[in-house]
Every structure is written in C-alpha cells, then in structure tokens.
Design a protein around this motif. Structure first.
Motif, mmCIF file in Angstrom:
data_model
loop_
_atom_site.group_PDB
_atom_site.id
_atom_site.type_symbol
_atom_site.label_atom_id
_atom_site.label_comp_id
_atom_site.label_asym_id
_atom_site.label_seq_id
_atom_site.Cartn_x
_atom_site.Cartn_y
_atom_site.Cartn_z
ATOM 1 N N ASP A 1 2.033 -1.121 8.522
ATOM 2 C CA ASP A 1 2.459 -1.800 7.333
ATOM 3 C C ASP A 1 4.033 -2.126 7.474
ATOM 4 O O ASP A 1 4.208 -1.870 8.466
ATOM 5 C CB ASP A 1 2.078 -0.989 6.139
ATOM 6 C CG ASP A 1 0.571 -0.804 5.700
ATOM 7 O OD1 ASP A 1 -0.065 -1.885 6.003
ATOM 8 O OD2 ASP A 1 0.165 0.305 5.444
ATOM 9 N N TYR B 1 -5.100 3.194 -8.540
ATOM 10 C CA TYR B 1 -5.263 3.187 -6.993
ATOM 11 C C TYR B 1 -5.768 4.552 -6.602
ATOM 12 O O TYR B 1 -4.847 5.293 -6.758
ATOM 13 C CB TYR B 1 -4.104 2.584 -6.470
ATOM 14 C CG TYR B 1 -3.969 1.026 -7.036
ATOM 15 C CD1 TYR B 1 -4.339 0.125 -6.270
ATOM 16 C CD2 TYR B 1 -3.045 0.862 -7.967
ATOM 17 C CE1 TYR B 1 -4.250 -1.307 -6.673
ATOM 18 C CE2 TYR B 1 -2.730 -0.466 -8.651
ATOM 19 C CZ TYR B 1 -3.491 -1.558 -7.903
ATOM 20 O OH TYR B 1 -3.127 -2.910 -8.196
ATOM 21 N N GLU C 1 -4.778 7.503 -0.450
ATOM 22 C CA GLU C 1 -5.441 7.859 0.773
ATOM 23 C C GLU C 1 -4.605 9.035 1.682
ATOM 24 O O GLU C 1 -5.441 9.654 2.264
ATOM 25 C CB GLU C 1 -5.411 6.573 1.443
ATOM 26 C CG GLU C 1 -5.919 6.377 3.024
ATOM 27 C CD GLU C 1 -5.579 5.254 3.767
ATOM 28 O OE1 GLU C 1 -4.683 5.028 4.284
ATOM 29 O OE2 GLU C 1 -6.682 4.564 3.557
ATOM 30 N N ARG D 1 1.100 -1.250 -0.156
ATOM 31 C CA ARG D 1 -0.112 0.092 0.080
ATOM 32 C C ARG D 1 0.792 1.271 -0.119
ATOM 33 O O ARG D 1 0.237 2.395 0.363
ATOM 34 C CB ARG D 1 -0.716 -0.036 1.090
ATOM 35 C CG ARG D 1 -1.974 -0.976 1.198
ATOM 36 C CD ARG D 1 -3.056 -0.910 2.284
ATOM 37 N NE ARG D 1 -3.938 0.368 2.351
ATOM 38 C CZ ARG D 1 -4.877 0.609 2.974
ATOM 39 N NH1 ARG D 1 -5.197 -0.323 3.984
ATOM 40 N NH2 ARG D 1 -5.488 1.774 2.994
ATOM 41 N N TRP D 2 2.038 1.227 -0.235
ATOM 42 C CA TRP D 2 3.143 2.351 -0.080
ATOM 43 C C TRP D 2 3.996 2.402 -1.531
ATOM 44 O O TRP D 2 4.595 1.441 -1.963
ATOM 45 C CB TRP D 2 3.968 2.286 0.907
ATOM 46 C CG TRP D 2 3.246 2.147 2.270
ATOM 47 C CD1 TRP D 2 2.581 1.571 2.932
ATOM 48 C CD2 TRP D 2 3.140 3.652 3.058
ATOM 49 N NE1 TRP D 2 2.162 1.798 4.332
ATOM 50 C CE2 TRP D 2 2.332 3.233 4.239
ATOM 51 C CE3 TRP D 2 3.309 4.904 2.644
ATOM 52 C CZ2 TRP D 2 1.719 4.434 4.984
ATOM 53 C CZ3 TRP D 2 2.790 6.110 3.601
ATOM 54 C CH2 TRP D 2 2.054 5.799 4.611
ATOM 55 N N THR E 1 -6.115 0.973 -1.266
ATOM 56 C CA THR E 1 -6.073 -0.301 -1.243
ATOM 57 C C THR E 1 -4.719 -1.154 -1.643
ATOM 58 O O THR E 1 -3.889 -0.428 -2.609
ATOM 59 C CB THR E 1 -7.252 -0.910 -2.436
ATOM 60 O OG1 THR E 1 -6.967 -0.420 -3.866
ATOM 61 C CG2 THR E 1 -8.563 -0.498 -1.907
ATOM 62 N N PRO E 2 -4.551 -2.326 -1.163
ATOM 63 C CA PRO E 2 -3.174 -2.714 -1.491
ATOM 64 C C PRO E 2 -3.006 -3.050 -2.898
ATOM 65 O O PRO E 2 -4.099 -3.418 -3.776
ATOM 66 C CB PRO E 2 -3.261 -3.862 -0.564
ATOM 67 C CG PRO E 2 -4.532 -4.297 -0.334
ATOM 68 C CD PRO E 2 -5.281 -2.840 -0.705
ATOM 69 N N ARG F 1 0.280 6.632 0.568
ATOM 70 C CA ARG F 1 -0.360 5.513 0.763
ATOM 71 C C ARG F 1 -1.648 5.305 0.119
ATOM 72 O O ARG F 1 -2.396 6.271 -0.137
ATOM 73 C CB ARG F 1 -0.732 5.490 2.540
ATOM 74 C CG ARG F 1 -1.282 4.103 3.026
ATOM 75 C CD ARG F 1 -1.552 4.267 4.672
ATOM 76 N NE ARG F 1 -1.655 2.665 5.021
ATOM 77 C CZ ARG F 1 -2.720 2.041 5.418
ATOM 78 N NH1 ARG F 1 -3.986 2.923 5.370
ATOM 79 N NH2 ARG F 1 -2.674 0.841 5.883
ATOM 80 N N LEU F 2 -1.735 3.973 -0.411
ATOM 81 C CA LEU F 2 -2.610 3.754 -1.083
ATOM 82 C C LEU F 2 -4.037 3.197 -0.443
ATOM 83 O O LEU F 2 -3.848 2.690 0.513
ATOM 84 C CB LEU F 2 -2.455 2.506 -2.409
ATOM 85 C CG LEU F 2 -1.275 2.982 -3.196
ATOM 86 C CD1 LEU F 2 -0.596 1.725 -3.985
ATOM 87 C CD2 LEU F 2 -1.291 4.231 -4.125
#
Length: 273
Positions: A270, A80, A83, A55-56, A128-129, A125-126
């Motif tokens: 994470d 994506y 966030e 997610r990064w 969703t992964p 940071r997304l």
C-alpha cells in the motif's frame, strides 16, 4: 483519585473523552458534524485514530486494539474489521506499579518520565479498504512549533475551571478545539491549555477517551496530521486530575515517524499519503 487511577493504569490521562473546553464559551461552539473530519477512526470502546491510506489507520500505540480479538474500527459511520496491528518497536507499555505509586504519593512525575521515552504510535491495517473517505496527509515538515492546530475528539468533556467532569461518558458528541503548539522534542509536540483571556477563542484540550486522536494543521486549505494525542502533565494543584487550565498535552510527533510509517505500509503493498 479514582479518575487518575483509571487513567494511569490506561497509560494516558485521556483514555476516553471528547474535548475539555473554556468555561466562558458555550459548548455548542465546539461541536462539529462528522463531515468536518470524516477520516476520524473510532477505536473499539474508546480512543481514536486517523485514516492515512485506504486500508491504514494510525493511532497511539496504547490506544490500539489487541490483534486477533475480532476488533472493528468505525470510520464515517461504517465498521471495518482489523486485519493487523503494528506497534512501533520503540513502544513500551507502562508498568501498573507506576500508576499505583502515583496514587500513593500524589506525584505522577515518574509516569511522565516513563512516557516521554516511549514511541507511542501504531499502525492498523483494515481487512477492507475505505472507499468513501479521503485519507489525511501526513505533515512532513519540521515547523510544527508555534502553529495553530486543531484537536478533534468525542470523549469525555468538562471545562478548564472545574476540570474534566468525573462521570462524563467516554464517547460523546464530536468536538473541535484549537491550540498553539508551544514546544516539541524528537518524539512529542505539546500545547498548554491557557485560561481566558490569554487562550484562543476556542481553546481546549483532549479529554478521557481521546487517546490517539488527531492534531492537525491547515496548510493552504488541506488538513495535515502533525500529532496524535498521547499523555498529559497536569498543574501542581490538580496533579492527579485532568482538564484544568495550565495542563500540557503531549502528542506523538508524526513527522518523526514518516519513514517507519511508509516502510510498514509499503511492505504490505500500500501507500501512505
């Protein structure tokens, strides 16, 4: 002049671009399929980043999207939502007055001095992964200098003899070039675009639109992230233009920021690679 105005006000002389190549090598030799580096992240519009955890994404701070603007990042063909954007506390936005001064005087030295003191790195940071792409490991050593590194991007292009093409699109085909890392300090690593016959067979430099793009080294068959495209110093005869032989590209030195990266990622539950 117009080229530099755009770049100077964007902070990086390569705010949109692919790879600028040797003038004696066919462009096809530099082009690669996306499967060669699927962890490349495309910022909205232009610029890049690299997936370092599901997610990064890590990128240059000046290339990061504005938080809360509904930004989406594309990785391996999938979009994506963003966030959160975390800028390094040592990042400083370049005053527009410095770009105007460089245009008026023809001397970008004060821009270079300013950029050299800024921590040009950010984490995204997304929402969703990413499940279909493996994150790129971070280089954790201190022996970057003299290593042969690959630079990857899909922004503006050109060649070292004529420079970056003035009207080249800022997002084109994916290209990969190689350079020897020739120096570094605590914040940055750099390499020089050497002309033939001194240059490597596929030597090149980042172009406009490659801000935040990866500089990677191959360690026993695994690509590790050592740098992120940040800014350039040009040769005196082309002081306000990009893409000519002799220019030096400065890349954020990832190893300096390992602790900061891991702390930010860890506090969000994470883990970075």
């Amino acid at each position: 002049m117009n080229r530099w105005l755009f770049l100077a006000l964007s902070v990086f002389p390569f705010a949109a671009g692919a790879v600028v190549i040797r003038d004696d090598v066919e462009d096809a030799s530099y082009r690669i399929d996306g499967s060669a580096f699927p962890a490349l992240a495309d910022m909205p519009g232009e610029g890049h980043g690299v997936l370092i955890a599901p997610r990064w994404v890590v990128t240059a701070a000046h290339a990061a999207p504005m938080e809360g603007m509904g930004a989406r990042i594309t990785i391996n063909g999938n979009a994506y939502d963003v966030e959160r954007v975390v800028l390094h506390p040592g990042y400083r936005r370049m005053p527009a007055a410095l770009g105007q001064e460089a245009l008026a005087t023809g001397n970008p030295s004060r821009i270079h001095a300013f950029l050299a003191t800024s921590d040009d790195i950010a984490l995204i940071r997304l929402a969703t992964p990413v499940n279909d792409v493996g994150p790129v490991p971070l280089y954790r050593g201190a022996a970057e200098v003299t290593q042969i590194a690959a630079l990857i991007g899909k922004g503006a292009t050109g060649n070292g003899a004529v420079g970056q093409l003035p009207d080249a699109p800022h997002r084109t085909s994916l290209r990969r070039a190689y350079n020897a890392i020739t120096g570094g300090n605590e914040r940055y690593l750099w390499y020089r675009f050497d002309p033939p016959p001194q240059g490597l067979p596929l030597e090149g430099v980042l172009g406009n639109g490659d801000s935040g793009g990866p500089l990677v080294v191959n360690d026993h068959g695994t690509w590790q992230l050592v740098g992120l495209g940040s800014w350039i110093t040009a040769v005196p005869e082309h002081a306000l233009e990009a893409g000519f032989y002799g220019q030096v590209v400065h890349n954020v030195r990832v190893s300096r920021y390992i602790d900061w990266i891991e702390n930010v990622v860890r506090t969000n539950g994470d883990a970075a690679r």
